[in-house]
Design a protein around this motif. Structure first.
Motif, PDB file in Angstrom:
ATOM      1  N   ALA A  88      76.221   2.007  29.774  1.00 21.74           N
ATOM      2  CA  ALA A  88      74.812   2.193  29.401  1.00 21.74           C
ATOM      3  C   ALA A  88      74.378   1.154  28.380  1.00 21.74           C
ATOM      4  O   ALA A  88      73.268   0.603  28.444  1.00 21.74           O
ATOM      5  N   LYS A  89      75.285   0.862  27.459  1.00 19.91           N
ATOM      6  CA  LYS A  89      74.985  -0.128  26.417  1.00 19.91           C
ATOM      7  C   LYS A  89      74.783  -1.510  27.032  1.00 19.91           C
ATOM      8  O   LYS A  89      73.886  -2.260  26.617  1.00 19.91           O
ATOM      9  N   ASN A  90      75.588  -1.835  28.053  1.00 19.18           N
ATOM     10  CA  ASN A  90      75.465  -3.142  28.705  1.00 19.18           C
ATOM     11  C   ASN A  90      74.133  -3.297  29.421  1.00 19.18           C
ATOM     12  O   ASN A  90      73.541  -4.390  29.430  1.00 19.18           O
ATOM     13  N   ILE A  91      73.654  -2.187  30.039  1.00 18.99           N
ATOM     14  CA  ILE A  91      72.360  -2.249  30.724  1.00 18.99           C
ATOM     15  C   ILE A  91      71.253  -2.573  29.728  1.00 18.99           C
ATOM     16  O   ILE A  91      70.379  -3.417  29.985  1.00 18.99           O
ATOM     17  N   LEU A  92      71.265  -1.914  28.580  1.00 19.37           N
ATOM     18  CA  LEU A  92      70.247  -2.165  27.558  1.00 19.37           C
ATOM     19  C   LEU A  92      70.348  -3.586  27.010  1.00 19.37           C
ATOM     20  O   LEU A  92      69.331  -4.275  26.828  1.00 19.37           O
ATOM     21  N   GLU A  93      71.577  -4.037  26.759  1.00 13.60           N
ATOM     22  CA  GLU A  93      71.764  -5.371  26.183  1.00 13.60           C
ATOM     23  C   GLU A  93      71.370  -6.463  27.166  1.00 13.60           C
ATOM     24  O   GLU A  93      70.869  -7.524  26.766  1.00 13.60           O
ATOM     25  N   THR A  94      71.582  -6.218  28.476  1.00 14.04           N
ATOM     26  CA  THR A  94      71.202  -7.205  29.488  1.00 14.04           C
ATOM     27  C   THR A  94      69.709  -7.506  29.416  1.00 14.04           C
ATOM     28  O   THR A  94      69.277  -8.652  29.558  1.00 14.04           O
ATOM     29  N   TRP A  95      68.940  -6.466  29.190  1.00 14.47           N
ATOM     30  CA  TRP A  95      67.483  -6.618  29.116  1.00 14.47           C
ATOM     31  C   TRP A  95      66.988  -6.797  27.681  1.00 14.47           C
ATOM     32  O   TRP A  95      65.777  -6.808  27.439  1.00 14.47           O
ATOM     33  N   LYS A  96      67.933  -6.911  26.740  1.00 11.34           N
ATOM     34  CA  LYS A  96      67.610  -7.099  25.303  1.00 11.34           C
ATOM     35  C   LYS A  96      66.673  -5.985  24.814  1.00 11.34           C
ATOM     36  O   LYS A  96      65.621  -6.225  24.219  1.00 11.34           O
ATOM     37  N   ILE A  97      67.113  -4.751  25.090  1.00  7.87           N
ATOM     38  CA  ILE A  97      66.359  -3.563  24.689  1.00  7.87           C
ATOM     39  C   ILE A  97      67.207  -2.752  23.735  1.00  7.87           C
ATOM     40  O   ILE A  97      68.412  -2.603  23.922  1.00  7.87           O
ATOM     41  N   ARG A  98      66.575  -2.211  22.704  1.00  7.52           N
ATOM     42  CA  ARG A  98      67.265  -1.372  21.729  1.00  7.52           C
ATOM     43  C   ARG A  98      66.593  -0.009  21.639  1.00  7.52           C
ATOM     44  O   ARG A  98      65.382   0.107  21.798  1.00  7.52           O
ATOM     45  N   MET A  99      67.407   1.010  21.389  1.00 10.18           N
ATOM     46  CA  MET A  99      66.900   2.352  21.092  1.00 10.18           C
ATOM     47  C   MET A  99      67.176   2.674  19.642  1.00 10.18           C
ATOM     48  O   MET A  99      68.231   2.306  19.099  1.00 10.18           O
ATOM     49  N   ASP A 100      66.247   3.343  19.001  1.00 12.77           N
ATOM     50  CA  ASP A 100      66.504   3.832  17.658  1.00 12.77           C
ATOM     51  C   ASP A 100      67.650   4.843  17.712  1.00 12.77           C
ATOM     52  O   ASP A 100      67.864   5.495  18.738  1.00 12.77           O
ATOM     53  N   ASN A 101      68.368   4.986  16.617  1.00  7.19           N
ATOM     54  CA  ASN A 101      69.533   5.879  16.606  1.00  7.19           C
ATOM     55  C   ASN A 101      69.210   7.284  16.114  1.00  7.19           C
ATOM     56  O   ASN A 101      70.103   8.076  15.843  1.00  7.19           O
ATOM     57  N   LYS A 102      67.924   7.614  16.011  1.00  9.64           N
ATOM     58  CA  LYS A 102      67.533   8.951  15.557  1.00  9.64           C
ATOM     59  C   LYS A 102      66.188   9.333  16.148  1.00  9.64           C
ATOM     60  O   LYS A 102      65.432   8.480  16.630  1.00  9.64           O
ATOM     61  N   LEU A 103      65.894  10.624  16.105  1.00  5.65           N
ATOM     62  CA  LEU A 103      64.618  11.137  16.592  1.00  5.65           C
ATOM     63  C   LEU A 103      63.500  10.770  15.629  1.00  5.65           C
ATOM     64  O   LEU A 103      63.713  10.668  14.412  1.00  5.65           O
ATOM     65  N   LEU A 104      62.308  10.605  16.178  1.00  5.97           N
ATOM     66  CA  LEU A 104      61.149  10.147  15.406  1.00  5.97           C
ATOM     67  C   LEU A 104      60.583  11.259  14.522  1.00  5.97           C
ATOM     68  O   LEU A 104      60.474  12.411  14.950  1.00  5.97           O
ATOM     69  N   SER A 105      60.190  10.918  13.305  1.00  4.50           N
ATOM     70  CA  SER A 105      59.515  11.844  12.389  1.00  4.50           C
ATOM     71  C   SER A 105      58.027  11.511  12.351  1.00  4.50           C
ATOM     72  O   SER A 105      57.641  10.338  12.374  1.00  4.50           O
ATOM     73  N   VAL A 106      57.189  12.558  12.298  1.00  3.38           N
ATOM     74  CA  VAL A 106      55.735  12.368  12.243  1.00  3.38           C
ATOM     75  C   VAL A 106      55.139  13.319  11.213  1.00  3.38           C
ATOM     76  O   VAL A 106      55.786  14.269  10.770  1.00  3.38           O
ATOM     77  N   ASP A 107      53.889  13.052  10.857  1.00  4.89           N
ATOM     78  CA  ASP A 107      53.152  13.931   9.948  1.00  4.89           C
ATOM     79  C   ASP A 107      52.430  15.010  10.743  1.00  4.89           C
ATOM     80  O   ASP A 107      51.868  14.744  11.814  1.00  4.89           O
ATOM     81  N   GLY A 108      52.436  16.216  10.234  1.00  8.46           N
ATOM     82  CA  GLY A 108      51.700  17.313  10.837  1.00  8.46           C
ATOM     83  C   GLY A 108      50.922  18.074   9.778  1.00  8.46           C
ATOM     84  O   GLY A 108      51.051  17.799   8.581  1.00  8.46           O
ATOM     85  N   ARG A 109      50.103  19.024  10.227  1.00  8.88           N
ATOM     86  CA  ARG A 109      49.329  19.856   9.305  1.00  8.88           C
ATOM     87  C   ARG A 109      49.345  21.294   9.795  1.00  8.88           C
ATOM     88  O   ARG A 109      49.365  21.536  11.002  1.00  8.88           O
ATOM     89  N   GLU A 110      49.341  22.224   8.868  1.00  9.74           N
ATOM     90  CA  GLU A 110      49.260  23.646   9.214  1.00  9.74           C
ATOM     91  C   GLU A 110      47.836  24.134   8.970  1.00  9.74           C
ATOM     92  O   GLU A 110      47.363  24.164   7.834  1.00  9.74           O
ATOM     93  N   LEU A 111      47.155  24.498  10.053  1.00 10.97           N
ATOM     94  CA  LEU A 111      45.777  24.976   9.953  1.00 10.97           C
ATOM     95  C   LEU A 111      45.758  26.414   9.443  1.00 10.97           C
ATOM     96  O   LEU A 111      46.682  27.192   9.724  1.00 10.97           O
ATOM     97  N   PRO A 112      44.711  26.797   8.739  1.00 12.79           N
ATOM     98  CA  PRO A 112      44.610  28.196   8.297  1.00 12.79           C
ATOM     99  C   PRO A 112      44.377  29.128   9.469  1.00 12.79           C
ATOM    100  O   PRO A 112      43.794  28.737  10.500  1.00 12.79           O
ATOM    101  N   ALA A 113      44.856  30.342   9.339  1.00 14.14           N
ATOM    102  CA  ALA A 113      44.701  31.333  10.407  1.00 14.14           C
ATOM    103  C   ALA A 113      43.248  31.779  10.497  1.00 14.14           C
ATOM    104  O   ALA A 113      42.505  31.739   9.511  1.00 14.14           O
ATOM    105  N   PRO A 114      42.808  32.225  11.671  1.00  7.20           N
ATOM    106  CA  PRO A 114      41.423  32.676  11.820  1.00  7.20           C
ATOM    107  C   PRO A 114      41.192  34.026  11.162  1.00  7.20           C
ATOM    108  O   PRO A 114      42.129  34.774  10.873  1.00  7.20           O
ATOM    109  N   ILE A 115      39.935  34.339  10.945  1.00  5.38           N
ATOM    110  CA  ILE A 115      39.534  35.643  10.416  1.00  5.38           C
ATOM    111  C   ILE A 115      39.041  36.490  11.577  1.00  5.38           C
ATOM    112  O   ILE A 115      38.189  36.069  12.363  1.00  5.38           O
ATOM    113  N   LEU A 116      39.585  37.701  11.696  1.00  5.81           N
ATOM    114  CA  LEU A 116      39.237  38.608  12.780  1.00  5.81           C
ATOM    115  C   LEU A 116      38.476  39.811  12.252  1.00  5.81           C
ATOM    116  O   LEU A 116      38.742  40.285  11.142  1.00  5.81           O
ATOM    117  N   HIS A 117      37.537  40.303  13.053  1.00 12.88           N
ATOM    118  CA  HIS A 117      36.749  41.491  12.718  1.00 12.88           C
ATOM    119  C   HIS A 117      37.213  42.673  13.566  1.00 12.88           C
ATOM    120  O   HIS A 117      37.490  42.520  14.756  1.00 12.88           O
TER     121      HIS A 117
END
Length: 787
Positions: free
Chosen positions: A358-387
């Motif tokens: 698998a490594k040879n296939i990537l190197e043949t095409w000069k492609i690299r994968m990051d060695n970890k999963l991506l981190s992103v920013d998120g937000r927690e929305l407030p819960a709705p008000i119910l009647h």
């Protein structure tokens, strides 16, 4: 960091400041991000992909003369020219990718047919003008090759490892673990999306099922009802086919053309796969495959015959799904926790970057994968008000809640005289149900009459139910009909709904006798039934508080298709009639078989607008459409056939309505989010989590929302993609409303994965498409009779 409001007044002020309405403009391709909510850090199931090949990736379109339909034969033909095309080439049947440029833009290669030495062939390779350095198509083909190198086989675009499958012999099931991969161009660049996947297969063949039915009465019809619409997998190459018909006249001794001569299926499987067919009299299964001719740009339907003896049914049957023990055992293997999923994906990344092939296939095409999963920013929305009752308000901080007597029902509709139809055997438990039903209604403010007529049936054939409904279900005498079925039979359920919705125009509730016989869940079952009855009469158990002065109409659209492609499809449109989302208008349209895009949107939407104006004395100030399903690939089709007709309705009926947003909602998405609870320990994000950066589409207004809390497995976010926006809705407003409306589905005390209007449309389209098979009466279009 934003502070979550602690009161209705604070939420009101926040919404007014952050959700101001922009001037009228068309914002179809504008990237928008929100700011509201508590900021959090999330880990996704994405991996960055880097291309270091400065020379580029070169793509060529391949055509063959005479035409070759089999990709494997095409690959064998191109292998004759390996001295020029090299071993590292990537070919998918149409496009050839090379890490170097061929000397000419158009090159012709002449050779012999791989299976016929006397046939001369030509392959023409024409260079594509567009650059392939960032080609998503190329990378998906490349990673497909890597998955093969890792020892996995492809099944319906996912990859599985047969060597580590889990066996459940007591249920005749197997579970195959696997992984799905897709390379996507996202806001932050090229990324590989990974997710664990599981597939359940029956271990007995389709032929075994035939043998089990062989001695029964009318076994051919029973087998036809069972197999049509099912997906089967062949044991010799793991190909899948959807069964459309049965060839009762055919058998394994039937012949077909192979390599220019006629051959029987018995001879073919022996020669090609060394498989001996035992029963020479079994019928053949037929699967209709749409084959595209890339040379003539036409499509033809080809029938493929499959021998039942060498194929298995994919997934569980209805009997398995209704068995709690089977479902529990399957979930034990398939419901992986966030920590387990994170570990499995991280292990795959390590293996891909460490295995030499698998490594040879990537190197043949000069492609690299990051060695970890991506981190992103998120937000927690407030819960709705119910009647609730007497407009009692609570801010819903939990993903689920209880309707307690102290809260009461928001809008309780009195129930007058009603009818119950049941078998003589279930009469006793029906009377117990009536007692508990009256008790719950009294505690929550629903006025329930004791005037109930119980009709008992000596037998439970479809004709008995039909005669009882025709004789007793008179809307002039009864306000509601309850039918208790001793066991589920599709034809009886369809009959009940057809008579009540299309002939008698009276709301109905079907209850399974085993539901009332379950003592452990009896109280909760009665509560749920009481809420459903109240909703079907026009009431609502709770209401939503939206601190905005403008009048908003939410639209939900969904289409139901017959899996066997026999019955017409049904599209349903549900419109809210007030800001509290307690009153709804429904319309449904029956269209061609398996037609996804509706051609009748303008009259459906016009009726919804007119009903809103009739109910409120004015048209809405804003319309927000939530359309179930869809993808970026046919966005222009939705705009042409659904958005434009809706805009035409607005222009005719309410030209002053300037704010219109059309959003495609997808709940079956591969994206996953993880939160690091403690060091090295991962869990699901909280309900209300929104992500609108990094892994969203470039130049598109889209976002993900986690609206539910999941006790088992990793939670699935829902993807919202705005494909048309007139008026410039703020991201904060749309995200908050999308999350809040997930609490307004009255069949569940809590949030669901999609806005309630979509789920209502799903229920109505399923009722019409699968059971009514016709348009229900418009007399009930303001009642949730389809719950």
């Amino acid at each position: 960091m934003d502070k979550n409001p602690d009161s209705v007044e604070e939420l009101d002020e926040v919404m007014k400041k952050k959700c101001e309405i922009s001037p009228q403009t068309d914002y179809t391709h504008v990237k928008k991000k929100g700011k509201r909510g508590k900021k959090i850090r999330l880990i996704t199931n994405y991996v960055r992909v880097f291309v270091d090949n400065k020379d580029g990736i070169f793509g060529y379109t391949a055509t063959f003369s005479p035409p070759l339909k089999n990709v494997d034969i095409q690959k064998k033909f191109l292998a004759q020219f390996e001295d020029i095309l090299k071993e590292q080439r990537i070919f998918d049947g149409t496009h050839l990718f090379l890490p170097f440029q061929l000397p000419e833009e158009v090159m012709v290669f002449e050779g012999v047919h791989p299976n016929h030495a006397n046939v001369v062939m030509r392959a023409t390779l024409k260079a594509n003008q567009r650059p392939y350095r960032e080609s998503v198509q190329f990378f998906n083909v490349l990673f497909r090759r890597i998955m093969t190198v890792l020892g996995k086989f492809e099944y319906r675009k996912n990859f599985f490892d047969e060597d580590v499958k889990f066996k459940l012999p007591q249920y005749k099931l197997e579970i195959w673990p696997g992984i799905c991969t897709s390379v996507e161009e996202q806001e932050d660049g090229l990324m590989l999306c990974l997710d664990t996947s599981y597939r359940v297969f029956k271990t007995d063949t389709v032929y075994d099922y035939i043998c089990a039915l062989n001695d029964s009465i009318n076994w051919e019809q029973k087998f036809k009802d069972y197999i049509l619409g099912k997906v089967v997998v062949t044991q010799y190459n793991h190909f899948t086919y959807k069964i459309d018909d049965i060839d009762w006249c055919g058998s394994p001794l039937s012949t077909f053309e192979y390599c220019g001569k006629q051959i029987t299926y018995v001879e073919y499987y022996k020669k090609q796969y060394n498989i001996e067919i035992r029963d020479l009299n079994q019928p053949l299964l037929l699967s209709r495959v749409h084959v595209k001719n890339k040379y003539k740009e036409t499509e033809q339907v080809k029938a493929i015959s499959i021998v039942p003896e060498i194929c298995y049914v994919c997934g569980m049957n209805d009997e398995d799904r209704n068995d709690k023990n089977v479902v529990k055992e399957v979930r034990r293997y398939t419901y992986t926790t966030p920590a387990q999923k994170f570990k499995a994906l991280s292990a795959f990344i390590s293996r891909t970057t460490e295995i030499v092939e698998a490594k040879n296939i990537l190197e043949t095409w000069k492609i690299r994968m990051d060695n970890k999963l991506l981190s992103v920013d998120g937000r927690e929305l407030p819960a709705p008000i119910l009647h609730f009752k007497d407009r009692t308000s609570i801010q819903q901080s939990e993903p689920t809640f209880e309707i307690l007597p102290k809260n009461g029902i928001y809008d309780a509709v009195p129930l007058g005289r009603w009818l119950i139809i049941c078998s003589e055997r279930d009469a006793k438990i029906v009377h117990i149900f009536m007692e508990y039903y009256a008790r719950f209604c009294n505690s929550t403010g629903i006025k329930s009459s004791n005037s109930v007529q119980v009709v008992t049936l000596k037998s439970v054939n479809p004709r008995d139910f039909q005669e009882a409904l025709e004789d007793y279900a008179d809307p002039r005498k009864f306000q509601f009909v309850v039918v208790v079925m001793p066991f589920f039979r599709r034809e009886i359920y369809s009959l009940i709904k057809r008579v009540c919705c299309s002939e008698k125009f009276i709301p109905s509730q079907v209850i399974m006798a085993k539901t009332l016989a379950d003592k452990g869940n009896f109280d909760s079952s009665v509560k749920n039934i009481a809420i459903q009855i109240n909703c079907k009469l026009g009431g609502s158990p709770w209401g939503l508080y939206i601190p905005l002065a403008e009048r908003i109409m939410f639209i939900g659209i969904d289409v139901n298709h017959d899996v066997r492609k026999v019955l017409p499809s049904a599209v349903a449109l549900i419109a809210s009639l007030n800001n509290s989302c307690t009153k709804f208008f429904s319309r449904v349209h029956v269209q061609r078989i398996h037609q996804e895009i509706t051609d009748n949107m303008q009259p459906l939407f016009s009726e919804a607008l007119e009903c809103y104006a009739e109910t409120n004395g004015t048209y809405p100030d804003r319309v927000i459409v939530f359309r179930d399903g869809g993808s970026l690939s046919y966005m222009h089709v939705l705009i042409e056939h659904e958005v434009k007709p809706m805009l035409a309705s607005i222009k005719i009926l309410c030209p002053d309505l300037k704010n219109f947003t059309y959003t495609v909602v997808s709940k079956r998405v591969p994206q996953r989010f993880f939160v690091e609870k403690t060091r090295g320990m991962f869990g699901n994000p909280n309900p209300g989590t929104v992500v609108d950066n990094s892994i969203t589409y470039p130049n598109m207004f889209d976002f993900y929302i986690v609206s539910q809390q999941k006790s088992q497995g990793a939670v699935n976010p829902t993807h919202y993609m705005v494909i048309y926006d007139r008026g410039g809705i703020k991201a904060d407003l749309l995200q908050q409303l999308a999350y809040s409306t997930t609490f307004m589905y009255f069949n569940w005390c809590g949030a669901i994965r999609v806005p309630a209007m979509i789920q209502y449309a799903h229920k109505l389209s399923a009722l019409v498409g699968q059971h009514l098979r016709g348009i229900p009466s418009s007399r009930m279009d303001k009642q949730l009779y389809y719950l």
